[in-house]
Design a protein around this motif. Structure first.
Motif, PDB file in Angstrom:
ATOM      1  N   ASN A   1      -0.160 -50.090 -87.492  1.00  0.00           N
ATOM      2  CA  ASN A   1       1.019 -50.557 -87.940  1.00  0.00           C
ATOM      3  C   ASN A   1       2.140 -51.840 -87.095  1.00  0.00           C
ATOM      4  OD1 ASN A   1       1.819 -48.823 -86.104  1.00  0.00           O
ATOM      5  ND2 ASN A   1       2.862 -47.268 -88.011  1.00  0.00           N
ATOM      6  N   ALA A   2       2.964 -51.570 -88.081  1.00  0.00           N
ATOM      7  CA  ALA A   2       3.991 -52.391 -86.402  1.00  0.00           C
ATOM      8  C   ALA A   2       4.399 -51.793 -85.411  1.00  0.00           C
ATOM      9  CB  ALA A   2       4.919 -52.622 -87.708  1.00  0.00           C
ATOM     10  N   ALA A   3       4.138 -50.153 -85.153  1.00  0.00           N
ATOM     11  CA  ALA A   3       4.606 -49.560 -84.491  1.00  0.00           C
ATOM     12  C   ALA A   3       4.183 -50.429 -82.921  1.00  0.00           C
ATOM     13  CB  ALA A   3       4.798 -48.227 -84.582  1.00  0.00           C
ATOM     14  N   THR A   4       2.508 -50.320 -83.733  1.00  0.00           N
ATOM     15  CA  THR A   4       1.697 -50.347 -82.091  1.00  0.00           C
ATOM     16  C   THR A   4       1.132 -51.484 -81.588  1.00  0.00           C
ATOM     17  OG1 THR A   4       0.449 -48.990 -83.477  1.00  0.00           O
ATOM     18  CG2 THR A   4      -0.989 -50.254 -81.926  1.00  0.00           C
ATOM     19  N   THR A   5       1.764 -52.625 -82.408  1.00  0.00           N
ATOM     20  CA  THR A   5       1.915 -54.153 -82.169  1.00  0.00           C
ATOM     21  C   THR A   5       2.879 -54.008 -81.907  1.00  0.00           C
ATOM     22  OG1 THR A   5       0.981 -54.787 -84.827  1.00  0.00           O
ATOM     23  CG2 THR A   5       2.170 -56.705 -83.565  1.00  0.00           C
ATOM     24  N   ALA A   6       4.225 -53.037 -81.752  1.00  0.00           N
ATOM     25  CA  ALA A   6       5.699 -53.410 -80.807  1.00  0.00           C
ATOM     26  C   ALA A   6       4.807 -52.786 -79.129  1.00  0.00           C
ATOM     27  CB  ALA A   6       6.557 -52.992 -81.397  1.00  0.00           C
ATOM     28  N   LEU A   7       4.078 -51.561 -79.668  1.00  0.00           N
ATOM     29  CA  LEU A   7       3.143 -51.445 -77.950  1.00  0.00           C
ATOM     30  C   LEU A   7       2.863 -52.433 -77.531  1.00  0.00           C
ATOM     31  CD1 LEU A   7       2.069 -47.734 -78.420  1.00  0.00           C
ATOM     32  CD2 LEU A   7       4.314 -48.157 -77.233  1.00  0.00           C
ATOM     33  N   TYR A   8       2.056 -53.464 -78.136  1.00  0.00           N
ATOM     34  CA  TYR A   8       1.330 -54.229 -77.293  1.00  0.00           C
ATOM     35  C   TYR A   8       2.200 -55.588 -76.674  1.00  0.00           C
ATOM     36  CZ  TYR A   8      -3.267 -52.400 -77.666  1.00  0.00           C
ATOM     37  OH  TYR A   8      -4.276 -51.514 -78.337  1.00  0.00           O
ATOM     38  N   SER A   9       3.439 -55.567 -78.053  1.00  0.00           N
ATOM     39  CA  SER A   9       3.934 -56.537 -76.987  1.00  0.00           C
ATOM     40  C   SER A   9       4.797 -56.200 -75.729  1.00  0.00           C
ATOM     41  CB  SER A   9       5.319 -56.460 -78.368  1.00  0.00           C
ATOM     42  OG  SER A   9       5.958 -58.189 -77.839  1.00  0.00           O
ATOM     43  N   TYR A  10       5.079 -55.423 -75.684  1.00  0.00           N
ATOM     44  CA  TYR A  10       5.463 -54.498 -74.442  1.00  0.00           C
ATOM     45  C   TYR A  10       4.475 -54.985 -73.562  1.00  0.00           C
ATOM     46  CZ  TYR A  10       9.722 -53.309 -76.376  1.00  0.00           C
ATOM     47  OH  TYR A  10      11.760 -53.131 -76.718  1.00  0.00           O
ATOM     48  N   TYR A  11       3.841 -54.453 -73.308  1.00  0.00           N
ATOM     49  CA  TYR A  11       2.654 -54.170 -72.800  1.00  0.00           C
ATOM     50  C   TYR A  11       2.326 -55.248 -72.117  1.00  0.00           C
ATOM     51  CZ  TYR A  11      -2.475 -53.249 -70.472  1.00  0.00           C
ATOM     52  OH  TYR A  11      -3.807 -53.609 -70.201  1.00  0.00           O
ATOM     53  N   TYR A  12       1.975 -56.668 -73.405  1.00  0.00           N
ATOM     54  CA  TYR A  12       1.436 -57.820 -72.557  1.00  0.00           C
ATOM     55  C   TYR A  12       2.263 -58.816 -72.152  1.00  0.00           C
ATOM     56  CZ  TYR A  12      -3.875 -56.929 -74.603  1.00  0.00           C
ATOM     57  OH  TYR A  12      -4.849 -56.773 -74.964  1.00  0.00           O
ATOM     58  N   PHE A  13       3.557 -58.292 -72.426  1.00  0.00           N
ATOM     59  CA  PHE A  13       4.947 -59.270 -72.462  1.00  0.00           C
ATOM     60  C   PHE A  13       6.330 -59.100 -72.166  1.00  0.00           C
ATOM     61  CE2 PHE A  13       1.892 -61.344 -75.651  1.00  0.00           C
ATOM     62  CZ  PHE A  13       1.939 -62.974 -74.910  1.00  0.00           C
ATOM     63  N   HIS A  14       6.256 -57.332 -71.844  1.00  0.00           N
ATOM     64  CA  HIS A  14       7.279 -56.483 -71.490  1.00  0.00           C
ATOM     65  C   HIS A  14       8.422 -57.017 -72.287  1.00  0.00           C
ATOM     66  CE1 HIS A  14       4.947 -57.753 -66.929  1.00  0.00           C
ATOM     67  NE2 HIS A  14       4.508 -56.507 -68.097  1.00  0.00           N
ATOM     68  N   ARG A  15       8.283 -57.228 -73.156  1.00  0.00           N
ATOM     69  CA  ARG A  15       9.672 -57.652 -74.216  1.00  0.00           C
ATOM     70  C   ARG A  15       9.139 -56.940 -75.535  1.00  0.00           C
ATOM     71  NH1 ARG A  15      10.824 -63.824 -74.689  1.00  0.00           N
ATOM     72  NH2 ARG A  15       8.627 -64.150 -73.639  1.00  0.00           N
ATOM     73  N   CYS A  16       9.908 -57.322 -76.560  1.00  0.00           N
ATOM     74  CA  CYS A  16       9.487 -57.055 -77.981  1.00  0.00           C
ATOM     75  C   CYS A  16      10.978 -57.872 -78.759  1.00  0.00           C
ATOM     76  CB  CYS A  16       9.401 -55.219 -78.528  1.00  0.00           C
ATOM     77  SG  CYS A  16       8.650 -55.037 -79.619  1.00  0.00           S
ATOM     78  N   ASP A  17      10.426 -58.569 -79.765  1.00  0.00           N
ATOM     79  CA  ASP A  17      11.457 -59.356 -80.464  1.00  0.00           C
ATOM     80  C   ASP A  17      12.168 -58.692 -81.023  1.00  0.00           C
ATOM     81  OD1 ASP A  17      12.128 -60.359 -82.668  1.00  0.00           O
ATOM     82  OD2 ASP A  17      11.802 -62.457 -82.094  1.00  0.00           O
ATOM     83  N   PRO A  18      13.600 -58.198 -81.901  1.00  0.00           N
ATOM     84  CA  PRO A  18      14.082 -57.359 -82.362  1.00  0.00           C
ATOM     85  C   PRO A  18      13.673 -56.765 -83.961  1.00  0.00           C
ATOM     86  CG  PRO A  18      16.099 -59.231 -81.072  1.00  0.00           C
ATOM     87  CD  PRO A  18      14.311 -59.528 -80.950  1.00  0.00           C
ATOM     88  N   ILE A  19      13.446 -57.835 -84.145  1.00  0.00           N
ATOM     89  CA  ILE A  19      12.962 -58.212 -85.275  1.00  0.00           C
ATOM     90  C   ILE A  19      11.463 -57.532 -85.971  1.00  0.00           C
ATOM     91  CG2 ILE A  19      12.226 -58.749 -87.758  1.00  0.00           C
ATOM     92  CD1 ILE A  19      13.759 -61.055 -86.974  1.00  0.00           C
ATOM     93  N   LEU A  20      10.822 -57.486 -84.988  1.00  0.00           N
ATOM     94  CA  LEU A  20       9.672 -56.848 -84.552  1.00  0.00           C
ATOM     95  C   LEU A  20       9.860 -54.851 -84.574  1.00  0.00           C
ATOM     96  CD1 LEU A  20       6.107 -55.934 -84.489  1.00  0.00           C
ATOM     97  CD2 LEU A  20       6.660 -56.967 -81.949  1.00  0.00           C
ATOM     98  N   GLN A  21      11.078 -54.747 -83.482  1.00  0.00           N
ATOM     99  CA  GLN A  21      10.970 -53.338 -83.082  1.00  0.00           C
ATOM    100  C   GLN A  21      12.094 -52.973 -83.893  1.00  0.00           C
ATOM    101  OE1 GLN A  21      14.396 -54.229 -80.597  1.00  0.00           O
ATOM    102  NE2 GLN A  21      13.344 -54.175 -78.194  1.00  0.00           N
ATOM    103  N   ALA A  22      12.644 -53.495 -84.973  1.00  0.00           N
ATOM    104  CA  ALA A  22      13.115 -53.524 -86.978  1.00  0.00           C
ATOM    105  C   ALA A  22      11.704 -52.662 -87.293  1.00  0.00           C
ATOM    106  CB  ALA A  22      13.677 -54.203 -87.594  1.00  0.00           C
ATOM    107  N   MET A  23      10.726 -53.864 -87.506  1.00  0.00           N
ATOM    108  CA  MET A  23       9.516 -53.495 -88.472  1.00  0.00           C
ATOM    109  C   MET A  23       8.832 -51.975 -87.835  1.00  0.00           C
ATOM    110  SD  MET A  23       8.518 -57.152 -89.172  1.00  0.00           S
ATOM    111  CE  MET A  23       6.894 -56.715 -90.158  1.00  0.00           C
ATOM    112  N   ALA A  24       8.946 -51.796 -86.708  1.00  0.00           N
ATOM    113  CA  ALA A  24       8.375 -50.143 -86.195  1.00  0.00           C
ATOM    114  C   ALA A  24       9.312 -49.320 -86.443  1.00  0.00           C
ATOM    115  CB  ALA A  24       8.436 -50.494 -84.424  1.00  0.00           C
ATOM    116  N   ALA A  25      10.899 -49.341 -86.761  1.00  0.00           N
ATOM    117  CA  ALA A  25      11.037 -48.440 -87.034  1.00  0.00           C
ATOM    118  C   ALA A  25      10.982 -48.465 -88.277  1.00  0.00           C
ATOM    119  CB  ALA A  25      12.706 -48.466 -86.325  1.00  0.00           C
TER     120      ALA A  25
END
Length: 348
Positions: free
Chosen positions: A254-278
């Motif tokens: 799901n989007a929450a795991t995608t957000a984790l990988y965003s932080y893992y690879y790029f050390h940041r996460c788009d606010p909209i992706l954060q919202a989708m994870a939430a």
């Protein structure tokens, strides 16, 4: 139908909804290039024009960022205008003021349009002022019976008219056609194998992890912007699969795991992706986590096996952070299938 060179759509897109998407997609089918102006005055303090324009850009980008923002073969040029930078007139200003503002702005940018598309009564007079043709699209709101005003008042109650990406940014979740069950887990923890086995056992469909698909397409060279795109495309694939599902839809990741990988690879996460994870706790009827106890398979795309334990712990931490209840599944594939089937039967 003869394609005209350039079309124009002007609107607040506050928020962007499926009626707007119908307008944009209908327009794009009739022109080679579509110019989209996004503005309001006063603007929204929480979702300003730049954010709303960003929704349009994200919804219509493809796998390759170099391809630009397109609907089919039609190029989209999306502009976010503001009172400070562009002299946007107040919303309450007379129609003539808005017409002339757009006319002058287009001229200042060297943009020549051939047709205006709108879903509002102002459309014909606006097009006449610009000296171009006009095409009305669902003015009566029969195809998509909703307005931005209604959605600003009740986004949660009308979330079915919002793309999942936009809905999440507003803290809403579109209603599901069938219950969605999501499977999370570290790399090589058996998610895909389990989803496929369950889909056969339950005579339904499942949604593979789109991030894996794009990762392979790009030979592992993902960009930061790809992570939000992955979450968006995965949500769209879920929605498409739901129409074919039999009583339940199984989803790999799901989007929450995608957000984790965003932080893992790029050390940041788009606010909209954060919202989708939430909103994942609302989007899925149940969450299962696959224990990383099956034999590790290095397929050339995964990280080292030593990362599995760390990934597993991060997923559990994230679920606890969001307050999402979950069920851990272990054992062989057959044992995991039975664990899931028994749990879903108990909760049916």
């Amino acid at each position: 139908m003869e394609m005209l060179p350039t079309g124009l759509v002007v609107g607040k897109f506050w928020p962007l909804h499926k009626g707007h998407q119908l307008l944009l997609e209908t327009a794009a089918a009739q022109v080679a290039e579509l110019v989209v102006l996004v503005y309001a005055s006063p603007d929204s303090p929480t979702m300003p024009a730049a954010v709303r324009a960003g929704w349009i850009k994200e919804l219509y980008r493809g796998d390759e960022l170099s391809a630009g923002i397109c609907i089919g073969s039609t190029r989209l040029r999306v502009f976010a205008l503001t009172a400070e930078a562009d002299g946007v007139p107040p919303d309450a200003a007379p129609d003539e003021v808005h017409r002339e503002f757009v006319h002058r702005w287009l001229a200042s940018q060297g943009i020549v349009v051939d047709v205006v598309f709108s879903s509002e009564g102002y459309g014909p007079g606006f097009a006449q002022h610009l000296g171009v043709a006009h095409v009305a699209v669902d003015n009566a709101r029969q195809q998509v019976p909703v307005s931005g005003t209604q959605l600003r008042a009740d986004a949660a109650g009308l979330a079915q008219y919002l793309h999942p990406l936009v809905a999440a940014h507003l803290g809403a979740v579109p209603p599901a056609q069938v219950p969605r069950v999501v499977f999370l887990g570290a790399e090589s923890s058996g998610k895909s194998t389990l989803c496929e086995a369950l889909s056969k056992a339950c005579n339904t469909v499942w949604v593979p992890e789109y991030g894996r698909t794009l990762h392979e397409q790009k030979s592992g060279n993902l960009d930061y912007e790809d992570l939000l795109y992955i979450a968006r495309r995965h949500a769209e694939l879920e929605d498409a699969a739901a129409a074919e599902a039999n009583q339940v839809l199984f989803c790999d990741t799901n989007a929450a795991t995608t957000a984790l990988y965003s932080y893992y690879y790029f050390h940041r996460c788009d606010p909209i992706l954060q919202a989708m994870a939430a909103v994942c706790g609302q989007r899925y009827a149940h969450t299962f986590v696959c224990a990383p106890t099956v034999p590790f398979e290095q397929d050339g795309w995964r990280g080292p096996e030593a990362l599995r334990s760390f990934q597993h712990g991060m997923i559990l931490m994230q679920l606890d952070f969001y307050g999402i209840p979950y069920t851990l599944v272990e054992g062989t594939v057959a044992q995991r299938v039975e664990q899931v089937k028994n749990h879903l039967t108990i909760n049916s």
